[in-house]
Design a protein around this motif. Structure first.
Motif, PDB file in Angstrom:
ATOM      1  N   VAL A 250       4.126   6.440   2.162  1.00  0.00           N
ATOM      2  CA  VAL A 250       4.290   7.895   2.114  1.00  0.00           C
ATOM      3  C   VAL A 250       4.015   8.497   3.491  1.00  0.00           C
ATOM      4  O   VAL A 250       4.777   9.323   3.993  1.00  0.00           O
ATOM      5  N   ILE A 251       2.935   8.058   4.120  1.00  0.00           N
ATOM      6  CA  ILE A 251       2.606   8.607   5.441  1.00  0.00           C
ATOM      7  C   ILE A 251       3.728   8.298   6.427  1.00  0.00           C
ATOM      8  O   ILE A 251       4.156   9.160   7.194  1.00  0.00           O
TER       9      ILE A 251
ATOM     10  N   PHE B   7       1.394   0.158   8.442  1.00  0.00           N
ATOM     11  CA  PHE B   7       2.296   1.218   8.009  1.00  0.00           C
ATOM     12  C   PHE B   7       3.727   0.724   8.220  1.00  0.00           C
ATOM     13  O   PHE B   7       4.105   0.413   9.346  1.00  0.00           O
TER      14      PHE B   7
ATOM     15  N   GLU C 256       0.887  -2.391  13.424  1.00  0.00           N
ATOM     16  CA  GLU C 256      -0.388  -3.093  13.545  1.00  0.00           C
ATOM     17  C   GLU C 256      -1.316  -2.739  12.395  1.00  0.00           C
ATOM     18  O   GLU C 256      -2.126  -3.544  11.958  1.00  0.00           O
ATOM     19  N   ASN C 257      -1.214  -1.475  11.945  1.00  0.00           N
ATOM     20  CA  ASN C 257      -2.118  -1.001  10.916  1.00  0.00           C
ATOM     21  C   ASN C 257      -1.504  -1.004   9.523  1.00  0.00           C
ATOM     22  O   ASN C 257      -2.005  -0.349   8.618  1.00  0.00           O
TER      23      ASN C 257
ATOM     24  N   LEU D  41       9.981  12.396   8.551  1.00  0.00           N
ATOM     25  CA  LEU D  41      10.433  13.753   8.219  1.00  0.00           C
ATOM     26  C   LEU D  41       9.952  14.742   9.269  1.00  0.00           C
ATOM     27  O   LEU D  41      10.657  15.664   9.657  1.00  0.00           O
TER      28      LEU D  41
ATOM     29  N   MET E 103       6.491  10.600   5.912  1.00  0.00           N
ATOM     30  CA  MET E 103       6.158  11.934   6.426  1.00  0.00           C
ATOM     31  C   MET E 103       6.323  11.988   7.946  1.00  0.00           C
ATOM     32  O   MET E 103       6.772  12.994   8.487  1.00  0.00           O
ATOM     33  N   ILE E 104       5.939  10.898   8.605  1.00  0.00           N
ATOM     34  CA  ILE E 104       6.101  10.871  10.066  1.00  0.00           C
ATOM     35  C   ILE E 104       7.578  11.023  10.411  1.00  0.00           C
ATOM     36  O   ILE E 104       7.950  11.804  11.287  1.00  0.00           O
TER      37      ILE E 104
ATOM     38  N   TYR F   6       4.631   0.733  17.129  1.00  0.00           N
ATOM     39  CA  TYR F   6       3.828  -0.461  17.360  1.00  0.00           C
ATOM     40  C   TYR F   6       2.460  -0.312  16.706  1.00  0.00           C
ATOM     41  O   TYR F   6       2.002  -1.195  15.972  1.00  0.00           O
TER      42      TYR F   6
ATOM     43  N   VAL G 203       0.864  -1.181   0.000  1.00  0.00           N
ATOM     44  CA  VAL G 203       0.000   0.000   0.000  1.00  0.00           C
ATOM     45  C   VAL G 203       0.905   1.237   0.000  1.00  0.00           C
ATOM     46  O   VAL G 203       1.320   1.710   1.046  1.00  0.00           O
TER      47      VAL G 203
ATOM     48  N   VAL H 229       0.563   4.371  -0.298  1.00  0.00           N
ATOM     49  CA  VAL H 229       0.188   5.586   0.428  1.00  0.00           C
ATOM     50  C   VAL H 229       0.574   5.477   1.905  1.00  0.00           C
ATOM     51  O   VAL H 229       0.932   6.459   2.546  1.00  0.00           O
ATOM     52  N   LYS H 230       0.572   4.269   2.427  1.00  0.00           N
ATOM     53  CA  LYS H 230       0.996   4.096   3.820  1.00  0.00           C
ATOM     54  C   LYS H 230       2.492   4.310   3.961  1.00  0.00           C
ATOM     55  O   LYS H 230       2.970   4.820   4.980  1.00  0.00           O
TER      56      LYS H 230
END
Lengths: 326, 499, 159
Positions: free
Chosen positions: B167-168, B430, B427-428, B174, B171-172, B423, B162, B164-165
């Motif tokens: 990318v997120i 990412f 789990e999700n 950065l 971003m976290i 964590y 995925v 997009v995950k």
């Protein structure tokens, strides 16, 4: 339940230790190891100065002196740690020139007033350096060109925004009657990256101390134009002072002071000042400072405090004029 | 040649050899324990080397870092917790191989590529240091900006199904890198009045939290039976390694070259070298679909690359006194203390000392074979220790490791918070790796972008005006758009292709 | 705890907005149009956009994946306890290590965790492992490498 019993005995052990460990009758300082906080990273110039003194003081005082690096936040973190320690003489620190600047930009409320000063151990004048490829190979040519060309033609670097060499550059321009905004400051992470960027053609001149540019000067990549001190330097006797080069009265430099939190007992200070002076005068210290090209300067407690005060005021004045202070 | 012999004489002194042996074991230990890292090994050596003569002092740092960078692979492969940031790029891959029962193979390959990469880096350092440093000096903020972009682009190749995950997550990373005093205006960001946060989020506690603490949490809440790791033929760490290395000899060379070059660029270093090499490996692989499933190819590239980078980082440090990474930043300080002021003159004034550093590099890398062998054999035993004992002990080392970074429990707090964040992210679905990459590159990216903008007065075209910058920029932009073009072509072929 | 992607998406959108708010009072950079807020805002924008994509993705799967799915371990009190025991151990270390010192806090934390994870029956070996680990660390890091691990209450027994 077994677990509870275990916890209980553990708690009792802790309590027993605590009772044992309760402070005995106050013996003469120093009776246990001293911590020396260095607000900059391991391996840097301030770190080395701190470690040399830790070793020399250890011999003088007969108790271990441990160096602790507390870095980050342009020195705010470490300086706060020194100021907020218990003023019992067991926490000392290396206070650097940034203490006279960071409260002007609003990063902290700390100033020289928050420290007990033991002594100043070093002073390094600022400098003016260009790349050897630069068309301006004297300070006079450079300032003439800055005056002649439109705003923003020249870019300078040496430290972060509002750092000591930024102030050095801005103060020089002011003294020449040039608005500091005419030469945009390109912030860098310190002197080495700024010099490298200048050699790569990124900026036009760098205002850090000449000692910091020594390797590149000797490599023939960088030309030193002037030093911003009162006198010529032993390591670069051919480089004029700014006064000789352009007639400017501007001088600036970095300094390092050994101190502790405000309110240290007099008996401790009275023991520390002579110990520090003796360490300062040792051949080991001189050899190290000469080897690295750092400038020697000794001012004992009150004198050093006065010096910090005068610096603080003059920095504030220039920083306000240059638009660096909040 | 005389000087070389003199240097060899200096190194082959029983006392120096003893120092090398001890620091080698020390480096192995520091690298292999999650929570401790190569940079920390160097920082901790500073007080110890302070009163040593120059040759053993530098030899101890060279040896310890070389060992630590390799040893970082050990917990990465065995526990999915990279021991040093330089191993983070291929931790998942290595762990996947361990789960397939190939723990010895992946570690053996890691060891041998590390040795080969390290020797390559040492060769380059010895023979081309001045020329390479000359090239590295041409890099200004524009070139660094593109280099950082190239590094970030590798996130796209390590990301999961995925995008997009990914990318997120990036971003976290950065975003965490922006905490603290900003590089251009000196304004504190996201510090909420905390003096400690002004210093920013140090990368080491963050990485320890996101990998080690998150893994400990996963381990103690795991309701499934712990994965039984199958052991292959014990004592045969090198079995099958030769075949792998022969098959991927091009990768070995490519990883070594990339590693040395990236290492020689001031400010980049082994960590970034490993990421870029892994991404390049996947990009040019004949079987990119196997990456991430326990495929050894990328590990050959990246394993050689991070150790080669180590030699590279000494190039600008020795020739110009400009640090190649956080390790050589400390090394420069040690050089000064030892009276070997970095610069071209040191090659003229004290060549025997410089050459003894080079000799140590070769020696340390050769020495890595037996030492690494012992480390692999003893660390695979780690898997036999019950997780319920191992995890608390790892946690303890993490605490000490983060504490030692800045000598405050604040780092431990960062570690806990980011451990929880990681964590929940895992789990999700990412991925964590892009966040780590963002943390590594965030500072460089912002600094080089902002200073370039100031220099160019906001003119974006300036990013393509200098020759090296233009080349790097065009390559980066081409890589960005290549998947789009490919996808469009593929879509034309099979209209149902929804990614 | 697994969330539907739409939930995560909404979270990241809100988080991005919060970032915009937090950066709103940052000073400019002498007359330039950008300053210290540029980077955080770029990041926030990308994060928000990705959030929107996640919302769409999650909404499509809403019928299959509920808003929140509890992880298996959350229904097992033992595992929930383990989870919080780890966090508690870390927090206690942060709070107490300066006062009690590394040796006491470290061994208490280690011992407590091992008892929790392995069960009280193993208390003997747990004490032994805890003490051994802490003493080795204190010796190696505190002594040989001079990491200033706090002595706390044991200050007078420091070696």
């Amino acid at each position: 339940m077994k677990r509870r019993a275990i916890l209980k005995s553990a708690a009792m052990a802790v309590a027993a230790f605590a009772a044992f460990g309760a402070p005995e009758a106050r013996a003469e300082w120093p009776e246990r190891p001293i911590t020396l906080i260095v607000p900059w990273g391991a391996g840097g110039g301030t770190d080395a100065v701190g470690r040399i003194f830790a070793n020399l003081l250890e011999q003088e005082l007969g108790t271990p002196v441990n160096v602790v690096n507390r870095t980050g936040g342009s020195g705010v973190v470490g300086h706060s740690a020194i100021a907020s320690a218990k003023p019992d003489g067991y926490t000392l620190g290396v206070v650097t020139v940034e203490i006279a600047m960071m409260h002007w930009v609003g990063l902290t409320d700390l100033s020289y007033e928050d420290y007990t000063v033991i002594g100043q151990v070093n002073f390094d004048a600022g400098g003016l350096m260009v790349s050897t490829d630069s068309p301006y190979q004297t300070a006079a040519d450079l300032i003439a060109a800055i005056k002649a060309e439109p705003d923003g033609t020249f870019k300078a670097s040496g430290t972060g925004q509002g750092g000591i060499w930024h102030l050095g550059g801005a103060g020089w321009l002011l003294s020449e009657g040039v608005d500091p905004a005419k030469v945009p400051w390109v912030p860098s992470e310190g002197s080495a990256p700024a010099l490298k960027d200048m050699v790569a053609g990124g900026v036009d001149y760098v205002t850090s101390s000449l000692a910091e540019g020594r390797a590149l000067i000797e490599a023939g990549k960088v030309t030193p134009l002037a030093n911003m001190g009162e006198e010529r330097l032993d390591i670069f006797p051919d480089v004029p002072t700014l006064k000789e080069a352009t007639g400017s009265d501007w001088t600036i430099g970095v300094w390092r002071v050994i101190g502790g939190p405000k309110g240290m007992p007099d008996e401790v200070v009275n023991k520390l000042v002579p110990a520090l002076e003796k360490a300062y005068n040792s051949p080991e210290y001189k050899e190290f400072m000469d080897g690295r090209g750092f400038g020697m300067q000794w001012r004992p407690s009150t004198e050093a405090y006065e010096f910090m005060k005068v610096n603080d005021e003059s920095f504030g004045e220039v920083m306000k004029k240059a638009g660096l202070a909040k | 040649m005389d000087i070389m012999l003199q240097a060899i004489g200096l190194v082959f002194d029983p006392q120096v050899l003893l120092v090398i042996l001890f620091s080698g074991a020390f480096g192995m230990f520091m690298g292999a324990i999650p929570g401790l890292s190569a940079t920390m090994a160097t920082a901790l050596l500073v007080p110890v080397t302070f009163f040593m003569p120059p040759v053993p002092a530098l030899a101890s740092i060279v040896t310890a870092t070389a060992m630590a960078i390799f040893a970082g692979d050990l917990p990465g492969a065995l526990l999915r917790i990279p021991g040093t940031p330089a191993s983070a790029a291929y931790t998942d891959e290595a762990y996947a191989m361990t789960r397939k029962g190939q723990a010895e193979l992946v570690l053996g390959v890691g060891l041998c590529s590390a040795v080969i990469g390290g020797l390559f880096g040492a060769l380059v350092l010895t023979f081309t240091a001045p020329a390479l440093a000359e090239f590295a000096l041409k890099f200004s903020s524009f070139e660094y900006f593109w280099l950082a972009c190239l590094g970030l682009t590798s996130a796209a190749f390590i990301s999961t199904d995925v995008p997009v995950k990914g990318v997120i997550s990036l971003m976290i990373g950065l975003l965490i890198a922006t905490v603290g005093i900003d590089p251009t205006a000196g304004h504190p960001r996201f510090t909420f009045g905390s003096v400690e946060l002004m210093g920013g989020v140090n990368f080491i506690p963050a990485m320890i939290g996101m990998f080690a603490v998150a893994e400990v949490l996963r381990s103690v809440t795991s309701t499934a039976e712990p994965v039984k790791v199958k052991f292959g033929h014990f004592g045969n760490v090198f079995r099958g390694v030769g075949g792998v290395l022969l098959r991927y000899k091009k990768n070995l060379l490519r990883g070594s070259v990339i590693g040395t070059l990236v290492g020689a660029l001031p400010g980049a270093g082994s960590d970034i070298a490993a990421w870029i090499s892994y991404a390049v490996s996947k990009k040019f692989s004949k079987e990119p679909e196997k990456f991430g499933t326990g495929h050894v190819e990328g590990i050959v590239d990246a394993g050689a690359s991070n150790n080669a980078g180590l030699g590279g980082t000494w190039v600008p440090a020795l020739v110009f006194g400009i640090p190649g990474d956080s390790i050589t930043a400390i090394v420069i300080g040690v050089l000064y203390v030892k009276g070997m002021n970095p610069g071209p003159t040191v090659f003229l004034e004290q060549p025997e000392l410089i050459y003894s550093v080079f000799v140590t590099f070769f020696l340390a890398n050769l020495f890595m074979i037996p030492l690494g062998y012992v480390a692999i054999k003893s660390s695979t035993q780690l898997l036999r220790v019950p997780r319920n004992v191992l995890m608390p002990i790892i946690l303890m080392f993490c605490i000490v490791g983060t504490f030692a970074i800045n000598n405050t429990v604040f780092g431990v707090g960062i570690m806990v918070v980011l451990g929880l964040v990681a964590y929940v992210m895992e789990e999700n679905g990412f991925p964590i790796a892009p966040a780590i990459l963002g943390l590594v590159l965030g500072g460089l990216l912002e600094r080089s972008f902002m200073t370039s903008m100031i220099k160019a007065d906001g003119n974006l075209l300036a990013f393509f005006e200098r020759p090296i910058a233009a080349v790097l920029g065009i390559i980066t932009v081409m890589i960005w758009f290549s998947p789009l073009v490919l996808r469009m072509r593929r879509k034309g072929a099979s209209p149902a292709g929804d990614v | 705890m697994k969330f539907n992607d739409a939930v995560s998406g909404v979270f990241f959108i809100l988080f991005a907005l919060l970032l915009f708010y937090l950066t709103s009072d940052y000073p400019g950079l002498y007359g330039q149009a950008y300053g210290p807020d540029l980077f955080p805002r770029l990041i926030a924008a990308l994060m928000g956009l990705s959030g929107v994509v996640l919302v769409f993705k999650g909404a499509r799967e809403w019928s299959v994946i509920p808003g929140v799915t509890m992880a298996d371990w959350m229904r097992s009190p033992r595992h929930v306890g383990n989870f919080f025991a780890v966090l508690l151990a870390l927090v206690l270390y942060i709070l107490l290590s300066d006062w009690l010192g590394f040796i006491i806090t470290g061994s208490a934390v280690l011992f407590g965790l091992m008892i929790r994870l392995r069960g009280p029956a193993y208390w003997k070996s747990s004490i032994l492992i805890a003490l051994l680990t802490v003493v080795v660390i204190q010796f190696f890091f505190g002594q040989m490498l001079r990491v200033p691990l706090p002595w706390g209450l044991l200050e007078n027994y420091a070696w």
